[in-house]
Design an enzyme around this catalytic site. Structure first.
Site, PDB file in Angstrom:
ATOM      1  N   LYS A 176       0.690  -1.204   0.128  1.00  0.00           N
ATOM      2  CA  LYS A 176       0.011  -0.102  -0.087  1.00  0.00           C
ATOM      3  C   LYS A 176       0.944   1.249   0.136  1.00  0.00           C
ATOM      4  O   LYS A 176       2.138   1.044   0.468  1.00  0.00           O
ATOM      5  CB  LYS A 176      -0.987  -0.164   1.233  1.00  0.00           C
ATOM      6  CG  LYS A 176      -2.056   0.937   1.612  1.00  0.00           C
ATOM      7  CD  LYS A 176      -2.639   0.440   2.733  1.00  0.00           C
ATOM      8  CE  LYS A 176      -3.438   1.801   3.185  1.00  0.00           C
ATOM      9  NZ  LYS A 176      -4.349   1.265   4.229  1.00  0.00           N
ATOM     10  N   SER A 221      -9.351   1.894   4.159  1.00  0.00           N
ATOM     11  CA  SER A 221      -8.468   2.522   3.303  1.00  0.00           C
ATOM     12  C   SER A 221      -7.678   1.790   2.155  1.00  0.00           C
ATOM     13  O   SER A 221      -7.163   2.067   1.118  1.00  0.00           O
ATOM     14  CB  SER A 221      -7.733   3.305   4.130  1.00  0.00           C
ATOM     15  OG  SER A 221      -6.642   2.689   4.945  1.00  0.00           O
ATOM     16  N   SER A 281      -9.122  -0.859   8.288  1.00  0.00           N
ATOM     17  CA  SER A 281      -8.789  -0.542   6.653  1.00  0.00           C
ATOM     18  C   SER A 281      -8.371  -1.861   6.012  1.00  0.00           C
ATOM     19  O   SER A 281      -7.961  -1.856   4.803  1.00  0.00           O
ATOM     20  CB  SER A 281      -7.727   0.407   6.737  1.00  0.00           C
ATOM     21  OG  SER A 281      -8.525   1.522   6.770  1.00  0.00           O
TER      22      SER A 281
HETATM   23  N1  GLN Z   1     -12.242   3.884   8.030  1.00  0.00           N
HETATM   24  C1  GLN Z   1     -11.585   4.129   9.074  1.00  0.00           C
HETATM   25  C2  GLN Z   1     -11.020   5.533   9.204  1.00  0.00           C
HETATM   26  O1  GLN Z   1     -11.425   6.127   8.327  1.00  0.00           O
HETATM   27  C3  GLN Z   1     -10.337   3.116   9.163  1.00  0.00           C
HETATM   28  C4  GLN Z   1      -9.296   3.802   8.576  1.00  0.00           C
HETATM   29  C5  GLN Z   1      -8.018   2.881   8.912  1.00  0.00           C
HETATM   30  O2  GLN Z   1      -8.248   1.848   9.493  1.00  0.00           O
HETATM   31  N2  GLN Z   1      -6.949   3.098   8.398  1.00  0.00           N
HETATM   32  O3  GLN Z   1     -10.562   6.263  10.256  1.00  0.00           O
END
Ligand code: GLN
Length: 492
Positions: free
Chosen positions: A85, A160, A184
């Protein structure tokens, strides 16, 4: 003579591909070429992949073939393609966390996890898109553009780690590294029909992971099945002297057969009620029934404070983000705006470099840490975090794992939620507990809904029980073959 030019079937797992290479059906070079071709066609079409490393991948594949022919193969990942990523640093290419703030940033070193995988012979083939600084649940805040869900291109892949999941959900042969701060890796895995684990906090070194919320962040594998996730985790886990928060796991429970298997699973009923789509609740209940048919004891349990978890996460994650992102000021780190006034330079650099969601989080985080509000928000959130931990521990006193859905709803349409931050934050209600408690959580394919969109479920376990969860995941995947399903059109 085996036909060396025959590539494995598209849905083949890493384990199966390794056997394919060992049996001499194709060379690592041919495998990597086949995967690069897929990245260039489908990976680009989905907009999942940002950079592809053709020459370096060829070189690494040739080295792998040489090792194999001289009987010195490095093991289960030798010659296997993988991606990282954009918020995980790699010597190859750039590591911009999908933010204009880090545009063109080239890391000097591989993240520890990436370095360990490459040392085990895995071939880094590209970098994947993600939400900016991993803040998001739809991969729509990436400076590299929106990523499509391979099961329905009008839908988001989740976020994400959306780019990683779109690849893992549409093709075998490979694994991908994402990260999970509040869901994420698991939510995109659920949206794309992939398997992924958020390890115990500290199990995998965070060195080289561009920080979002340091007490929550973990680098995670996402792949076709639980076997592959376990193989990858075994290579990248373990103490790293360069990450003071990494755990000393001694002895590391590497051999799953020696672990006490999961027998009693707590079905978390609060995760099946209000706010959760009926199709998701029904699918997870049906999965629990399938487990029961296989002799697993299913006990319905409530998880106290589950409804407070998301608010608690919003406070703690934004507080940590505001502190972690303070370094991007155009002087120490990040793009520099034009100005001969220092204060103005900071302000314009930060304004130009950060997207609106990242700015929103920094503002929120600064607010909850500010004098006068700190006690009301941040300190209280820390107390709620303790209660959440205790709640999980309580369930685990007489159960081996907790079962709940990953996402409260199916993959939604691109654009549907992006202008409504609260609707996007609602994606995280069932995932953030594992990060707040620091426990491992495994996301597994659970079913498909009537629109043929994937539904995921997750199992959370005690601290350090990662391999126990993975062993259970392997059993689940022997009882059904949901995880083998690929979207139409991805077959060669
Ligand atoms: N969707 C969550 C956020 O926006 C989790 C993000 C993540 O795990 N990096 O904070």
């Amino acid at each position: 003579m085996p036909n060396r030019s025959s590539l494995p079937p598209t849905d083949a797992t890493v384990g199966e591909v390794q056997q394919w290479l060992t049996d001499g059906h194709c060379s690592a070079r041919q495998l990597i070429d086949g995967y690069l071709d897929y990245l260039q066609r489908v990976g680009r079409e989905l907009n999942a992949v940002v950079e592809i490393f053709v020459d370096e991948a060829h070189l690494a594949a040739d080295e792998s073939d040489q090792r194999r022919s001289s009987g010195q193969s490095l093991g289960p990942l030798d010659g296997i393609p993988f991606t990282a990523k954009m918020n995980i640093t790699t010597q190859l290419g750039s590591s911009d966390a999908s933010s204009p703030m880090l545009r063109g940033f080239k890391a000097k070193e591989d993240a520890t996890a990436v370095g360990r995988l490459r040392a085990a012979g895995a071939v880094l083939v590209g970098k994947t898109s993600c939400d900016e600084f991993a803040m998001g649940a739809s991969n729509e805040t990436s400076c590299h553009g929106v990523v499509s869900n391979p099961w329905n291109r009008d839908r988001v892949p989740g976020g994400s780690s959306g780019g990683s999941a779109a690849l893992a959900g549409s093709h075998g042969w490979s694994f991908h590294l994402g990260s999970d701060t509040g869901g994420s890796i698991r939510q995109p895995a659920a949206f794309c029909n992939a398997t992924a684990i958020k390890p115990t906090w500290g199990r995998v070194s965070r060195r080289g992971l561009i920080a979002f919320g340091s007490s929550l962040d973990q680098i995670c594998p996402i792949a076709r099945d639980a076997v592959d996730c376990q193989t990858v985790l075994q290579v990248m886990e373990g103490y790293d002297p360069l990450d003071s928060t990494s755990l000393k796991l001694t002895p590391s429970p590497l051999v799953p057969a020696t672990l006490e298997p999961i027998r009693r699973v707590a079905l978390i009923t609060d995760g099946l009620g209000a706010g959760i789509d009926a199709s998701i609740a029904t699918a997870v209940r049906a999965a629990a029934q399938k487990m029961a048919n296989q002799g697993i004891e299913i006990i319905e349990r409530s998880l106290p404070h589950l409804e407070a978890a998301n608010a608690c996460y919003q406070v703690i994650s934004t507080a940590e983000a505001s502190s972690n992102l303070a370094r991007y000021d155009g002087v120490h780190v990040g793009v520099r705006a034009e100005s001969d006034q220092l204060q103005e330079l900071y302000e314009t650099s930060r304004h130009a470099g950060f997207g609106s969601e990242v700015r929103r989080r920094i503002l929120l985080g600064t607010f909850v840490l500010s004098a006068g509000y700190r006690d009301a928000y941040y300190t209280r959130a820390l107390a709620v975090r303790d209660l959440i931990r205790q709640g999980i521990d309580q369930v685990l006193e007489d159960c081996d794992a907790l079962l709940l859905p990953v996402s409260p709803f199916a993959p939604f349409r691109i654009g549907e939620r992006i202008d409504d931050p609260l609707a996007l934050y609602a994606c995280d209600i069932l995932t953030v507990t594992a990060n707040l408690a620091g426990v491992p959580a495994l996301a597994l394919p659970c079913d498909f809904d009537e629109d043929q969109l994937p539904i995921g479920m997750q199992l959370m376990g005690a601290h350090g029980s990662d391999h126990r969860l993975l062993e259970f995941g392997q059993r689940w995947q022997r009882w059904n073959d949901l995880h083998r399903a690929l979207p139409e059109g991805s077959a060669r």
